[in-house]
Motif scaffolding. Structure first.
Motif, PDB file in Angstrom:
ATOM      1  N   HIS A  48      36.557  40.156  45.410  1.00  0.00           N
ATOM      2  CA  HIS A  48      37.454  40.074  44.259  1.00  0.00           C
ATOM      3  C   HIS A  48      38.827  39.464  44.559  1.00  0.00           C
ATOM      4  O   HIS A  48      39.861  40.075  44.297  1.00  0.00           O
ATOM      5  N   PRO A  49      38.854  38.246  45.079  1.00  0.00           N
ATOM      6  CA  PRO A  49      40.146  37.565  45.249  1.00  0.00           C
ATOM      7  C   PRO A  49      40.704  37.135  43.899  1.00  0.00           C
ATOM      8  O   PRO A  49      39.960  36.960  42.930  1.00  0.00           O
ATOM      9  N   GLU A  50      42.005  36.961  43.829  1.00  0.00           N
ATOM     10  CA  GLU A  50      42.647  36.509  42.590  1.00  0.00           C
ATOM     11  C   GLU A  50      42.959  35.022  42.673  1.00  0.00           C
ATOM     12  O   GLU A  50      43.523  34.555  43.654  1.00  0.00           O
ATOM     13  N   ARG A  51      42.581  34.299  41.616  1.00  0.00           N
ATOM     14  CA  ARG A  51      42.912  32.873  41.527  1.00  0.00           C
ATOM     15  C   ARG A  51      43.574  32.655  40.156  1.00  0.00           C
ATOM     16  O   ARG A  51      42.885  32.435  39.152  1.00  0.00           O
ATOM     17  N   PRO A  52      44.897  32.738  40.107  1.00  0.00           N
ATOM     18  CA  PRO A  52      45.626  32.742  38.830  1.00  0.00           C
ATOM     19  C   PRO A  52      45.318  31.569  37.917  1.00  0.00           C
ATOM     20  O   PRO A  52      45.255  31.743  36.701  1.00  0.00           O
ATOM     21  N   SER A  55      41.007  30.916  37.303  1.00  0.00           N
ATOM     22  CA  SER A  55      40.337  31.980  36.547  1.00  0.00           C
ATOM     23  C   SER A  55      40.714  31.989  35.070  1.00  0.00           C
ATOM     24  O   SER A  55      40.147  32.761  34.291  1.00  0.00           O
ATOM     25  N   LYS A  56      41.648  31.127  34.659  1.00  0.00           N
ATOM     26  CA  LYS A  56      42.141  31.166  33.279  1.00  0.00           C
ATOM     27  C   LYS A  56      41.065  30.842  32.253  1.00  0.00           C
ATOM     28  O   LYS A  56      41.105  31.350  31.136  1.00  0.00           O
ATOM     29  N   ASP A  61      36.135  39.176  34.822  1.00  0.00           N
ATOM     30  CA  ASP A  61      36.348  39.021  36.255  1.00  0.00           C
ATOM     31  C   ASP A  61      35.344  38.048  36.875  1.00  0.00           C
ATOM     32  O   ASP A  61      35.080  38.108  38.072  1.00  0.00           O
ATOM     33  N   ASP A  63      35.362  34.901  37.662  1.00  0.00           N
ATOM     34  CA  ASP A  63      35.759  33.983  38.729  1.00  0.00           C
ATOM     35  C   ASP A  63      35.744  34.678  40.088  1.00  0.00           C
ATOM     36  O   ASP A  63      35.233  34.136  41.060  1.00  0.00           O
ATOM     37  N   SER A  64      36.290  35.888  40.146  1.00  0.00           N
ATOM     38  CA  SER A  64      36.317  36.588  41.431  1.00  0.00           C
ATOM     39  C   SER A  64      34.904  36.970  41.873  1.00  0.00           C
ATOM     40  O   SER A  64      34.603  36.973  43.070  1.00  0.00           O
ATOM     41  N   GLU A 144      44.102  27.794  45.933  1.00  0.00           N
ATOM     42  CA  GLU A 144      43.090  28.715  45.415  1.00  0.00           C
ATOM     43  C   GLU A 144      41.701  28.356  45.942  1.00  0.00           C
ATOM     44  O   GLU A 144      40.693  28.420  45.240  1.00  0.00           O
ATOM     45  N   GLY A 150      43.249  34.629  49.351  1.00  0.00           N
ATOM     46  CA  GLY A 150      43.413  36.073  49.415  1.00  0.00           C
ATOM     47  C   GLY A 150      43.070  36.721  50.736  1.00  0.00           C
ATOM     48  O   GLY A 150      43.298  37.922  50.916  1.00  0.00           O
TER      49      GLY A 150
END
Length: 210
Positions: A48-52, A55-56, A61, A63-64, A144, A150
């Motif tokens: 579950h990494p975040e890609r601001p 992921s828009k 969730d 993308d993660s 990203e 992450g």
């Protein structure tokens, strides 16, 4: 991602590149970014990494989850990421990059940014490009990045697959000798990946004409 969204993302990360490189250290020949180092890389780091930005355009969730699934399939065991399999990852990336050109996904250098974003590999940025001697030198940033976003700072770069992809793409586009090396990465303490790319070609040649 739309063109204006990609531009916004690249502008945002270029600011971070300048900030982080201004405060970096070099230890045993390796650039080390500002995040605190650790000797540990385990399963929890992959999930579950975040890609601001990437992921828009994805609901919930997903993308993660997509990134996590990719990592499970490619990294096998977390510790193997930077400790073994470098050559296999590099060669696999080169074949993949070559196929992207051969199959028409990438027809010119201009296609790199939208293709990387569309298939969620990362946000690619040709940061700088210089003619040198009998060739060209490029600094390519990937923000990203699917492989490493992450992850903790373990003191060395880990994106051999992406190095291979970039090498394969440019070899196929230019039919020249290409060398791509990752010199900065999430796993060496940054919030971006930096690939130093050298392309040897005839003095009359240019990437734009290929």
């Amino acid at each position: 991602m739309k063109r204006d969204e990609l531009k916004t993302a690249i502008d945002y990360y270029r600011t971070k590149v300048k900030e982080e490189m201004a405060g970096e250290k070099k230890i045993n020949g390796q650039f080390i970014g500002p995040r605190n180092p650790t000797n540990k890389l385990d399963l929890d780091d992959l999930i579950h990494p975040e890609r601001p930005f990437l992921s828009k355009d994805v609901e919930n969730d997903w993308d993660s989850i997509y990134v996590t699934t990719f990592r499970f399939g490619t990294l096998k065991k977390p510790v193997s990421m930077v400790k073994c399999g470098h050559g296999t990852d590099l060669l696999g990336g080169m074949e993949f990059g070559s196929q992207l050109v051969q199959k028409g996904f990438i027809k010119s250098v201009k296609d790199l940014v939208p293709v990387f974003a569309k298939y969620k590999l990362g946000i690619l940025d040709i940061f700088s490009e210089t003619d040198v001697n009998n060739g060209k030198k490029m600094d390519i940033m990937v923000y990203e990045c699917i492989d490493c976003v992450g992850l903790p700072n373990i003191g060395e770069p880990g994106c051999y697959f992406e190095s291979g992809i970039i090498t394969g793409i440019f070899k196929e586009l230019t039919h020249k000798e290409v060398f791509a090396e990752e010199v900065r990465c999430w796993t060496s303490g940054y919030s971006f990946c930096h690939f130093s790319v050298e392309i040897n070609h005839d003095p009359e040649g240019s990437l734009e004409s290929q």
